[in-house]
Design an enzyme around this catalytic site. Sequence first.
Site, mmCIF file in Angstrom:
data_model
loop_
_atom_site.group_PDB
_atom_site.id
_atom_site.type_symbol
_atom_site.label_atom_id
_atom_site.label_comp_id
_atom_site.label_asym_id
_atom_site.label_seq_id
_atom_site.Cartn_x
_atom_site.Cartn_y
_atom_site.Cartn_z
ATOM 1 N N GLY A 281 83.869 50.516 61.083
ATOM 2 C CA GLY A 281 83.042 51.624 60.613
ATOM 3 C C GLY A 281 82.188 52.215 61.717
ATOM 4 O O GLY A 281 81.042 52.608 61.486
ATOM 5 N N ALA A 282 82.755 52.323 62.928
ATOM 6 C CA ALA A 282 81.967 52.722 64.098
ATOM 7 C C ALA A 282 81.837 54.227 64.263
ATOM 8 O O ALA A 282 81.152 54.682 65.174
ATOM 9 C CB ALA A 282 82.584 52.129 65.364
ATOM 10 N N ASN A 283 82.475 55.005 63.413
ATOM 11 C CA ASN A 283 82.446 56.455 63.612
ATOM 12 C C ASN A 283 81.187 57.117 63.070
ATOM 13 O O ASN A 283 80.915 58.287 63.366
ATOM 14 C CB ASN A 283 83.674 57.102 62.959
ATOM 15 C CG ASN A 283 83.694 56.920 61.450
ATOM 16 O OD1 ASN A 283 83.856 55.793 60.980
ATOM 17 N ND2 ASN A 283 83.529 57.997 60.694
ATOM 18 N N GLY B 60 76.876 56.481 61.269
ATOM 19 C CA GLY B 60 75.757 55.650 60.828
ATOM 20 C C GLY B 60 75.398 54.513 61.766
ATOM 21 O O GLY B 60 75.401 54.633 62.989
ATOM 22 N N ILE B 61 75.084 53.366 61.169
ATOM 23 C CA ILE B 61 74.661 52.188 61.927
ATOM 24 C C ILE B 61 75.784 51.700 62.831
ATOM 25 O O ILE B 61 75.552 51.272 63.963
ATOM 26 C CB ILE B 61 74.203 51.075 60.963
ATOM 27 C CG1 ILE B 61 72.981 51.533 60.165
ATOM 28 C CG2 ILE B 61 73.886 49.790 61.723
ATOM 29 C CD1 ILE B 61 72.582 50.595 59.038
ATOM 30 N N GLY B 62 77.016 51.777 62.354
ATOM 31 C CA GLY B 62 78.152 51.353 63.166
ATOM 32 C C GLY B 62 78.285 52.184 64.425
ATOM 33 O O GLY B 62 78.577 51.656 65.508
ATOM 34 N N SER C 299 73.010 42.385 53.541
ATOM 35 C CA SER C 299 71.886 43.177 53.038
ATOM 36 C C SER C 299 70.957 42.275 52.234
ATOM 37 O O SER C 299 71.379 41.259 51.671
ATOM 38 C CB SER C 299 72.397 44.312 52.139
ATOM 39 O OG SER C 299 71.328 44.925 51.442
ATOM 40 N N TYR D 96 77.949 45.869 44.621
ATOM 41 C CA TYR D 96 77.441 45.869 46.002
ATOM 42 C C TYR D 96 76.645 44.601 46.276
ATOM 43 O O TYR D 96 76.841 43.939 47.310
ATOM 44 C CB TYR D 96 76.566 47.107 46.223
ATOM 45 C CG TYR D 96 76.011 47.210 47.617
ATOM 46 C CD1 TYR D 96 76.815 47.636 48.677
ATOM 47 C CD2 TYR D 96 74.676 46.898 47.899
ATOM 48 C CE1 TYR D 96 76.318 47.737 49.964
ATOM 49 C CE2 TYR D 96 74.172 46.986 49.181
ATOM 50 C CZ TYR D 96 74.990 47.419 50.207
ATOM 51 O OH TYR D 96 74.492 47.509 51.488
#
Length: 416
Positions: free
Chosen positions: A127-129, A131-133, A254, A286
């Site tokens: 998920g690096a594209n 936000g936090i990633g 989380s 979640y």
Amino acid sequence: MAAILPDSDSEDELPPAWEERTTSDGSVYYVNHSTHGTQWTHPRTGKKKMVSGELPFGWEKSISEDGKIFYVDHINRRTTYTDPRLAFATEEKEHPHDFRQRFDGSTTALQILHGRDLTGKVAIVTGANTGIGYETARSLAFHGCTVIFACRDVDKAQDAIEKIKVDRPHAKCSVLELNLNSLLSVKTFATTFKIQHRKLDMLVLNAGIFGLPFTLTPDGYETTFQVNHLSHFYLTLLLEPTLSAGSRVVVVSSESHRFSNITGSSISQSTLSPNSANQYWSMMAYNNSKLCNILFATELARRWESKEICVNSLHPGNMVSTDLSRYWWFYRLLFAFVRPFTKSLQQAAATSVYCATAIDLENVSGLYFNNCCRCEPSAPSQDPDLSRVLWELSEQMIENVMGKGAFTIIQEQEEK
């Protein structure tokens, strides 16, 4: 024996007339210019310190004709007798989990890495594209790390890399497609990575979804559970051959894990992955997936202890402004409302980067972090029986889709 002086605003601050220096083997010693004496222990804390790791990019250690060690900063064209790694010197520990907090919730990922050179290190960030990633990957790349963007949307990932290269034209980033909705995609990703790279130093399991209406993946499992836990579980085990002593696995969980309703008596395939909307609430799905993250990290740390691979989990921050809330207008509105009061993306990435790179955490495994500091997770997340059952169920669910050879196919291909 060193005299322990009264505390100051910073325990690490040296009193007047004192100076830190290092020996050729990295031991830190202290010089008192008033008394012309030296000692091995810090004059305030009474602790011994060591420096380790490579010198920052552009620095070189040299020895003068009279035998003194000095350091050359080729970028700024200056020399100094002060080891540039002293800012990151670590105290000798009586116990691996004995370390003091040096950062907090306001620290950014780039501040964590200040002065570090990660050249030669290889990291995967899921998920690096965005936000936090993205901030995690960008921070690692800025410091010389080769970063693999493990993303579903290859075009968006490539756009993210181009943004990084505006500031760092020589950044070592590449994209490998990873769709966490598909266990087959996970296997393909792991196989491709293993062919292209001989080793993996950091595996950051960052990707996640939140607030998704009830859906099933093509594999037949509830989407939040598979994306947030099951596919990451599978990915990690497939990548085991590329990990070695000193490698780190970072699992982004989380504080929501504290509100999970999974217990030792209720855990089953149907509670982890409900098969109808009647049994589903997006918030609880979640929460449950985040508890699974910590249970997985804790069990993995136990199973891989002899391999000296460090596994830790973390909470990045509360309601950080990311794409996580994109699935429902109410969550988008709520996240927008609290945005001025939450961490920035750089601050939210700090704990991930800390767990992936901090020298303090060498040989530290099986812990949970928040604001770059160890904290106590919920009681269920520390239940060894619950983590064992989750592990067995996860393996079974993967084999139901991928067959009995699900976890050995990479090795078999390599032997051929």
